[in-house]
Scaffold this active site. Structure first.
Site, PDB file in Angstrom:
ATOM      1  N   LYS A  36       0.857  -1.213   0.000  1.00 23.04           N
ATOM      2  CA  LYS A  36       0.000   0.000   0.000  1.00 23.04           C
ATOM      3  C   LYS A  36       0.882   1.249   0.000  1.00 23.04           C
ATOM      4  O   LYS A  36       0.454   2.321   0.434  1.00 23.04           O
ATOM      5  CB  LYS A  36      -0.938   0.014   1.216  1.00 23.04           C
ATOM      6  CG  LYS A  36      -1.983  -1.092   1.183  1.00 23.04           C
ATOM      7  CD  LYS A  36      -3.006  -0.867   0.069  1.00 23.04           C
ATOM      8  CE  LYS A  36      -3.986  -2.025  -0.031  1.00 23.04           C
ATOM      9  NZ  LYS A  36      -4.778  -1.979  -1.287  1.00 23.04           N
ATOM     10  N   ARG A  37       2.076   1.093  -0.482  1.00 21.39           N
ATOM     11  CA  ARG A  37       3.035   2.216  -0.607  1.00 21.39           C
ATOM     12  C   ARG A  37       3.228   2.935   0.734  1.00 21.39           C
ATOM     13  O   ARG A  37       3.374   4.153   0.805  1.00 21.39           O
ATOM     14  CB  ARG A  37       2.590   3.208  -1.696  1.00 21.39           C
ATOM     15  CG  ARG A  37       2.325   2.565  -3.082  1.00 21.39           C
ATOM     16  CD  ARG A  37       3.453   1.647  -3.523  1.00 21.39           C
ATOM     17  NE  ARG A  37       3.270   1.135  -4.880  1.00 21.39           N
ATOM     18  CZ  ARG A  37       3.016  -0.140  -5.192  1.00 21.39           C
ATOM     19  NH1 ARG A  37       2.903  -1.063  -4.224  1.00 21.39           N
ATOM     20  NH2 ARG A  37       2.919  -0.516  -6.445  1.00 21.39           N
ATOM     21  N   ALA A  73       3.015   7.026   0.942  1.00 20.08           N
ATOM     22  CA  ALA A  73       1.954   7.594   0.082  1.00 20.08           C
ATOM     23  C   ALA A  73       0.939   8.416   0.871  1.00 20.08           C
ATOM     24  O   ALA A  73      -0.107   8.767   0.342  1.00 20.08           O
ATOM     25  CB  ALA A  73       1.242   6.472  -0.663  1.00 20.08           C
ATOM     26  N   LEU A  75      -1.840   9.568   3.873  1.00 13.18           N
ATOM     27  CA  LEU A  75      -3.024   8.984   4.519  1.00 13.18           C
ATOM     28  C   LEU A  75      -3.532   7.793   3.719  1.00 13.18           C
ATOM     29  O   LEU A  75      -3.615   7.856   2.486  1.00 13.18           O
ATOM     30  CB  LEU A  75      -4.117  10.067   4.563  1.00 13.18           C
ATOM     31  CG  LEU A  75      -5.488   9.644   5.076  1.00 13.18           C
ATOM     32  CD1 LEU A  75      -5.443   9.407   6.580  1.00 13.18           C
ATOM     33  CD2 LEU A  75      -6.521  10.723   4.756  1.00 13.18           C
ATOM     34  N   LEU A  77      -6.102   6.311   2.050  1.00 11.88           N
ATOM     35  CA  LEU A  77      -7.365   6.898   1.575  1.00 11.88           C
ATOM     36  C   LEU A  77      -8.539   5.938   1.716  1.00 11.88           C
ATOM     37  O   LEU A  77      -9.692   6.372   1.727  1.00 11.88           O
ATOM     38  CB  LEU A  77      -7.209   7.360   0.123  1.00 11.88           C
ATOM     39  CG  LEU A  77      -6.257   8.557  -0.052  1.00 11.88           C
ATOM     40  CD1 LEU A  77      -5.911   8.761  -1.518  1.00 11.88           C
ATOM     41  CD2 LEU A  77      -6.858   9.819   0.537  1.00 11.88           C
ATOM     42  N   GLU A 123       4.107  15.087   5.602  1.00 10.49           N
ATOM     43  CA  GLU A 123       3.896  15.598   6.969  1.00 10.49           C
ATOM     44  C   GLU A 123       4.769  14.825   7.956  1.00 10.49           C
ATOM     45  O   GLU A 123       5.378  15.407   8.857  1.00 10.49           O
ATOM     46  CB  GLU A 123       2.414  15.491   7.338  1.00 10.49           C
ATOM     47  CG  GLU A 123       1.535  16.358   6.451  1.00 10.49           C
ATOM     48  CD  GLU A 123       0.081  16.363   6.882  1.00 10.49           C
ATOM     49  OE1 GLU A 123      -0.374  17.361   7.448  1.00 10.49           O
ATOM     50  OE2 GLU A 123      -0.617  15.355   6.644  1.00 10.49           O
ATOM     51  N   GLU A 143      -3.484  16.460  -1.345  1.00 10.69           N
ATOM     52  CA  GLU A 143      -4.717  16.804  -0.602  1.00 10.69           C
ATOM     53  C   GLU A 143      -5.544  17.804  -1.400  1.00 10.69           C
ATOM     54  O   GLU A 143      -6.773  17.702  -1.464  1.00 10.69           O
ATOM     55  CB  GLU A 143      -4.370  17.432   0.766  1.00 10.69           C
ATOM     56  CG  GLU A 143      -3.864  16.459   1.792  1.00 10.69           C
ATOM     57  CD  GLU A 143      -2.348  16.290   1.758  1.00 10.69           C
ATOM     58  OE1 GLU A 143      -1.730  16.572   0.712  1.00 10.69           O
ATOM     59  OE2 GLU A 143      -1.798  15.851   2.772  1.00 10.69           O
ATOM     60  N   ARG A 146      -7.491  16.192  -3.973  1.00  5.25           N
ATOM     61  CA  ARG A 146      -8.462  15.222  -3.425  1.00  5.25           C
ATOM     62  C   ARG A 146      -9.604  15.946  -2.709  1.00  5.25           C
ATOM     63  O   ARG A 146     -10.459  15.316  -2.084  1.00  5.25           O
ATOM     64  CB  ARG A 146      -7.806  14.267  -2.424  1.00  5.25           C
ATOM     65  CG  ARG A 146      -6.537  13.604  -2.910  1.00  5.25           C
ATOM     66  CD  ARG A 146      -6.732  12.201  -3.431  1.00  5.25           C
ATOM     67  NE  ARG A 146      -5.455  11.634  -3.832  1.00  5.25           N
ATOM     68  CZ  ARG A 146      -5.056  11.450  -5.090  1.00  5.25           C
ATOM     69  NH1 ARG A 146      -5.843  11.762  -6.092  1.00  5.25           N
ATOM     70  NH2 ARG A 146      -3.858  10.942  -5.359  1.00  5.25           N
ATOM     71  N   GLY A 151      -3.842  17.430   7.471  1.00  2.34           N
ATOM     72  CA  GLY A 151      -4.382  17.283   8.819  1.00  2.34           C
ATOM     73  C   GLY A 151      -3.369  16.680   9.771  1.00  2.34           C
ATOM     74  O   GLY A 151      -3.674  16.434  10.930  1.00  2.34           O
TER      75      GLY A 151
HETATM   76  C1  1HE Z   1      -2.993   3.551  -1.446  1.00  2.00           C
HETATM   77  C2  1HE Z   1      -2.444   4.846  -1.249  1.00  2.00           C
HETATM   78  C3  1HE Z   1      -3.044   5.678  -0.278  1.00  2.00           C
HETATM   79  C4  1HE Z   1      -1.327   3.856  -2.790  1.00  2.00           C
HETATM   80  N1  1HE Z   1      -4.102   5.180   0.412  1.00  2.00           N
HETATM   81  N2  1HE Z   1      -4.036   3.118  -0.731  1.00  2.00           N
HETATM   82  N3  1HE Z   1      -2.122  10.288  -0.820  1.00  2.00           N
HETATM   83  C5  1HE Z   1      -2.276  10.319  -2.139  1.00  2.00           C
HETATM   84  O1  1HE Z   1      -3.188  10.892  -2.690  1.00  2.00           O
HETATM   85  C6  1HE Z   1      -1.274   9.532  -2.925  1.00  2.00           C
HETATM   86  C7  1HE Z   1      -1.937   8.343  -3.562  1.00  2.00           C
HETATM   87  N4  1HE Z   1      -0.966   7.392  -4.115  1.00  2.00           N
HETATM   88  C8  1HE Z   1      -0.332   7.605  -5.294  1.00  2.00           C
HETATM   89  O2  1HE Z   1      -0.386   8.658  -5.903  1.00  2.00           O
HETATM   90  C9  1HE Z   1       0.481   6.452  -5.811  1.00  2.00           C
HETATM   91  O3  1HE Z   1      -0.017   5.265  -5.227  1.00  2.00           O
HETATM   92  C10 1HE Z   1       2.000   6.563  -5.520  1.00  2.00           C
HETATM   93  C11 1HE Z   1       2.619   7.688  -6.374  1.00  2.00           C
HETATM   94  C12 1HE Z   1       2.290   6.827  -4.057  1.00  2.00           C
HETATM   95  C13 1HE Z   1       2.691   5.224  -5.870  1.00  2.00           C
HETATM   96  O4  1HE Z   1       2.357   4.845  -7.199  1.00  2.00           O
HETATM   97  P1  1HE Z   1       2.562   3.307  -7.645  1.00  2.00           P
HETATM   98  O5  1HE Z   1       2.237   3.248  -9.120  1.00  2.00           O
HETATM   99  O6  1HE Z   1       3.890   2.819  -7.202  1.00  2.00           O
HETATM  100  O7  1HE Z   1       1.492   2.446  -6.808  1.00  2.00           O
HETATM  101  P2  1HE Z   1      -0.094   2.296  -7.038  1.00  2.00           P
HETATM  102  O8  1HE Z   1      -0.329   1.243  -8.078  1.00  2.00           O
HETATM  103  O9  1HE Z   1      -0.751   3.604  -7.250  1.00  2.00           O
HETATM  104  O10 1HE Z   1      -0.577   1.763  -5.617  1.00  2.00           O
HETATM  105  C14 1HE Z   1      -0.315   0.427  -5.174  1.00  2.00           C
HETATM  106  C15 1HE Z   1      -1.414   0.079  -4.189  1.00  2.00           C
HETATM  107  O11 1HE Z   1      -1.312   0.954  -3.069  1.00  2.00           O
HETATM  108  C16 1HE Z   1      -2.813   0.285  -4.766  1.00  2.00           C
HETATM  109  O12 1HE Z   1      -3.661  -0.645  -4.148  1.00  2.00           O
HETATM  110  P3  1HE Z   1      -4.100  -2.018  -4.906  1.00  2.00           P
HETATM  111  O13 1HE Z   1      -4.975  -2.709  -3.925  1.00  2.00           O
HETATM  112  O14 1HE Z   1      -4.769  -1.570  -6.175  1.00  2.00           O
HETATM  113  O15 1HE Z   1      -2.789  -2.749  -5.180  1.00  2.00           O
HETATM  114  C17 1HE Z   1      -3.169   1.681  -4.257  1.00  2.00           C
HETATM  115  O16 1HE Z   1      -4.572   1.876  -4.176  1.00  2.00           O
HETATM  116  C18 1HE Z   1      -2.543   1.646  -2.895  1.00  2.00           C
HETATM  117  N5  1HE Z   1      -2.285   2.985  -2.402  1.00  2.00           N
HETATM  118  N6  1HE Z   1      -1.414   5.006  -2.101  1.00  2.00           N
HETATM  119  C19 1HE Z   1      -4.568   3.939   0.169  1.00  2.00           C
HETATM  120  N7  1HE Z   1      -2.589   6.895  -0.009  1.00  2.00           N
HETATM  121  C20 1HE Z   1      -3.399  13.504   7.969  1.00  2.00           C
HETATM  122  S1  1HE Z   1      -4.110  14.040   6.570  1.00  2.00           S
HETATM  123  C21 1HE Z   1      -3.092  13.509   5.253  1.00  2.00           C
HETATM  124  C22 1HE Z   1      -3.867  13.622   3.991  1.00  2.00           C
HETATM  125  C23 1HE Z   1      -3.196  12.869   2.881  1.00  2.00           C
HETATM  126  O17 1HE Z   1      -2.168  12.271   3.021  1.00  2.00           O
HETATM  127  S2  1HE Z   1      -4.013  12.961   1.390  1.00  2.00           S
HETATM  128  C24 1HE Z   1      -2.888  12.288   0.263  1.00  2.00           C
HETATM  129  C25 1HE Z   1      -3.057  10.820   0.131  1.00  2.00           C
END
Ligand code: 1HE
Length: 269
Positions: A36-37, A73, A75, A77, A123, A143, A146, A151
């Site tokens: 889940k990165r 990666a 929070l 999500l 963060e 964020e 999205r 937070g």
């Molecule tokens: C996840 C998450 C996640 C990956 N929550 N499951 N963060 C984001 O918006 C970033 C979202 N993630 C990405 O943009 C990409 O995943 C990455 C650039 C980090 C990595 O890409 P990649 O191609 O190596 O991996 P992937 O194929 O996108 O992800 C592999 C799996 O990890 C996949 O799940 P699967 O079941 O399909 O294999 C993804 O869904 C999962 N995954 N990132 C849940 N973040 C205190 S407030 C903080 C607020 C925030 O942090 S918002 C920003 C959230």
């Protein structure tokens, strides 16, 4: 010696995807949800709080890094379910508690960064005292796109590294910084070739572990607070902290060793 309490904590955090081991005086902490990165779910956030609250006595510094292709990666999500305002506040505050435990814990923390350092992952990195980024590192705050806000303390810590204007731009436009730009704008203090961040972080950790504990404590607990104080308060706090560090027997011994020609000189970089 690992106490029964620490052993229970280490077992519990491992079940939530956070691994811990001691390497000499260095506490090595690994985000271990690569599938889940290393996205931070509630269990992993609590695990971070627990390990930094129960840091073993023999640890003098910690290094945190991520397993797999990315540091973190952000929070998880999939846990961003319906929350009412009060539940949202408590969720955000749970991140604050965990990252405060890290930033204001017993030991300095060095982050070894690679791949995605995004959202809550940024963060987390921002709460560390030193960041070493390899060439694969990229920084983003998705964020904004999205439809949410930071937070996990990002609005307090990230502007201190890069300024309000750059953070606003990142969140409004989805701008991504690469490793070179990231060092230039202040995300990381060190930029190293791909695959070398952990080695560099461990080298720095050994150096930091060798400092007098009061010096490290002053740098992690006093300096950020002094920097927030009005100048006249800050200068008084500085005078108090510097006299406390100087009065430690270890400080006296280190200065005496230099005067006796037995300690390293400062060398040109
Ligand atoms: C996840 C998450 C996640 C990956 N929550 N499951 N963060 C984001 O918006 C970033 C979202 N993630 C990405 O943009 C990409 O995943 C990455 C650039 C980090 C990595 O890409 P990649 O191609 O190596 O991996 P992937 O194929 O996108 O992800 C592999 C799996 O990890 C996949 O799940 P699967 O079941 O399909 O294999 C993804 O869904 C999962 N995954 N990132 C849940 N973040 C205190 S407030 C903080 C607020 C925030 O942090 S918002 C920003 C959230």
């Amino acid at each position: 010696m690992t106490s029964p309490i620490l052993k229970a904590v280490i077992d519990d955090i491992a079940a939530h995807g956070l691994q811990f081991e001691m390497r000499g005086a260095v506490a090595l902490i690994r985000l271990a949800r690569p599938q889940k990165r290393n996205a931070l779910n509630d269990g992993l956030v609590k695990a971070l709080r627990d390990i930094f609250t129960h840091m073993p006595e023999e640890a003098r510094v910690a290094v945190i890094h991520g397993e797999g292709e990315h540091f973190c990666a952000g929070l998880d999500l999939s846990e961003l379910q319906e929350r009412d305002a009060a539940q949202g506040v408590f969720h955000s505050r749970s991140w604050h508690a965990a990252l405060d435990a890290l930033q204001f814990g017993r030991v300095p923390v060095i982050a070894a960064l690679h791949g995605a350092v995004v959202g809550g992952g940024l963060e987390l990195a921002s709460a560390c005292h030193i960041r070493v980024a390899d060439d694969s590192t990229f920084y983003a705050l998705p964020e904004g796109t999205r439809g949410i806000f930071v937070g996990g303390g990002g609005s307090v810590r990230i502007p201190k590294l890069i300024g309000v204007a750059r953070m606003t731009d990142m969140m409004m436009t989805g701008r991504v910084y690469d490793a070179v730009e990231g060092e230039r704008v202040g995300f990381a203090q060190y930029h190293v070739p791909q695959g070398e961040a952990l080695d560099k972080a461990m080298q720095l950790a050994v150096r930091v572990a060798d400092n007098a504990p009061m010096t490290n404590y002053a740098l992690t607990h006093a300096l950020p607070r002094i920097a927030e104080q009005p100048a006249d308060h800050g200068l008084l706090t500085e005078a108090l902290i510097s006299s406390i560090t100087q009065s430690a027997p270890e400080a006296k011994a280190r200065v005496a060793a230099f005067l006796a020609g037995k300690a390293a000189k400062v060398k040109k970089a």
